[in-house]
Design a protein around this motif. Structure first.
Motif, PDB file in Angstrom:
ATOM      1  N   LYS A 228      -4.226   8.555   2.735  1.00 19.58           N
ATOM      2  CA  LYS A 228      -2.843   8.140   2.536  1.00 19.58           C
ATOM      3  C   LYS A 228      -1.915   9.213   3.095  1.00 19.58           C
ATOM      4  O   LYS A 228      -2.071  10.396   2.799  1.00 19.58           O
TER       5      LYS A 228
ATOM      6  N   HIS B 293      -9.353   5.352   8.169  1.00 16.11           N
ATOM      7  CA  HIS B 293      -8.291   4.371   7.923  1.00 16.11           C
ATOM      8  C   HIS B 293      -7.099   5.081   7.302  1.00 16.11           C
ATOM      9  O   HIS B 293      -7.242   5.865   6.360  1.00 16.11           O
TER      10      HIS B 293
ATOM     11  N   SER C 202     -13.610   6.383   6.057  1.00 16.98           N
ATOM     12  CA  SER C 202     -12.768   7.139   5.128  1.00 16.98           C
ATOM     13  C   SER C 202     -11.354   6.580   5.139  1.00 16.98           C
ATOM     14  O   SER C 202     -10.884   6.049   6.140  1.00 16.98           O
ATOM     15  N   SER C 203     -10.670   6.719   4.011  1.00 16.56           N
ATOM     16  CA  SER C 203      -9.292   6.255   3.903  1.00 16.56           C
ATOM     17  C   SER C 203      -8.403   7.420   3.482  1.00 16.56           C
ATOM     18  O   SER C 203      -8.741   8.176   2.561  1.00 16.56           O
TER      19      SER C 203
ATOM     20  N   GLU D 256      -3.343   4.824   5.481  1.00 13.54           N
ATOM     21  CA  GLU D 256      -2.286   4.088   4.790  1.00 13.54           C
ATOM     22  C   GLU D 256      -1.024   4.938   4.905  1.00 13.54           C
ATOM     23  O   GLU D 256      -0.949   6.028   4.343  1.00 13.54           O
TER      24      GLU D 256
END
Length: 215
Positions: A5, A35, A2-3, A37
């Motif tokens: 922000k 992950h 999974s990402s 950002e």
């Protein structure tokens, strides 16, 4: 994987911002399948560039309406929290108030040139809380840039110019208009707000839930 922000609104002069980032790192260490950002955003605790620099304890005492001894104890508690996280807050009680606008300009420059915004931010935290240096001073800021692996000469040229002034001003205005009035503020996926330096377990649980929702 999974990402997520994270827009992290913070100020170099805010000890809880340094603590909040360190706790975020601990939280992320327990979430290897997510992950992140991360993008830093500017906030000013002391926006008046012309305000006199004052010793931190009497300044905080006046701001919060508490005695200097109470503020000294509160700072000592933060120093212990920071030490447990591996942060250098050794001289946080010897620092002076200062404006951080130019420091934010260098963070933006570090991000734009070499993706080193985090390294720049950490160098600034270390200089201010660990060494009680004046992070509004151009020489100190250039030294911080060098510590972050950036070109100190270029940093000085940036500071002597108007570079990134509009970027920082727009950043500050954007989050003020969004209702951010205290830091750190973690804005997740432009949707969720986590305010303050939450404990690592709480941060990890929140991020895990957000990642599950978008899976």
């Amino acid at each position: 994987m999974s990402s997520i922000k994270i827009d992290l609104v913070s100020d170099i002069a805010c000890p809880w911002c340094a603590i909040g980032y360190a706790r975020l790192q601990q939280a992320l260490a327990s979430l290897p399948d997510i992950h992140i950002e991360l993008q830093w955003h500017a906030f000013e605790l002391n926006p008046d560039k012309n305000a006199p620099k004052e010793p931190i304890l009497p300044a905080l005492s006046r701001k919060y309406g508490r005695s200097e001894e109470e503020m000294r104890q509160a700072q000592a508690n933060m120093m212990q929290i920071a030490a447990d996280l591996g942060l250098n807050f050794t001289r946080m009680q010897q620092r002076f108030t200062c404006n951080t606008f130019d420091a934010h300009r260098l963070v933006k420059w570090a991000e734009a040139t070499e993706q080193k915004a985090t390294a720049m931010k950490l160098a600034l935290f270390d200089a201010y809380f660990g060494e009680a240096k004046d992070v509004s001073d151009a020489k100190v800021l250039a030294d911080c840039a060098a510590s972050a692996g950036l070109d100190s000469g270029e940093a000085q040229r940036i500071l002597a110019s108007d570079a990134y002034r509009d970027t920082v001003q727009q950043d500050i205005a954007k989050y003020q208009q969004a209702g951010i009035s205290s830091v750190p503020a973690f804005i997740i996926n432009n949707k969720y707000l986590i305010s303050g330096a939450q404990e690592p377990a709480q941060l990890a649980a929140a991020l895990k839930q957000i990642a599950a929702e978008q899976a």
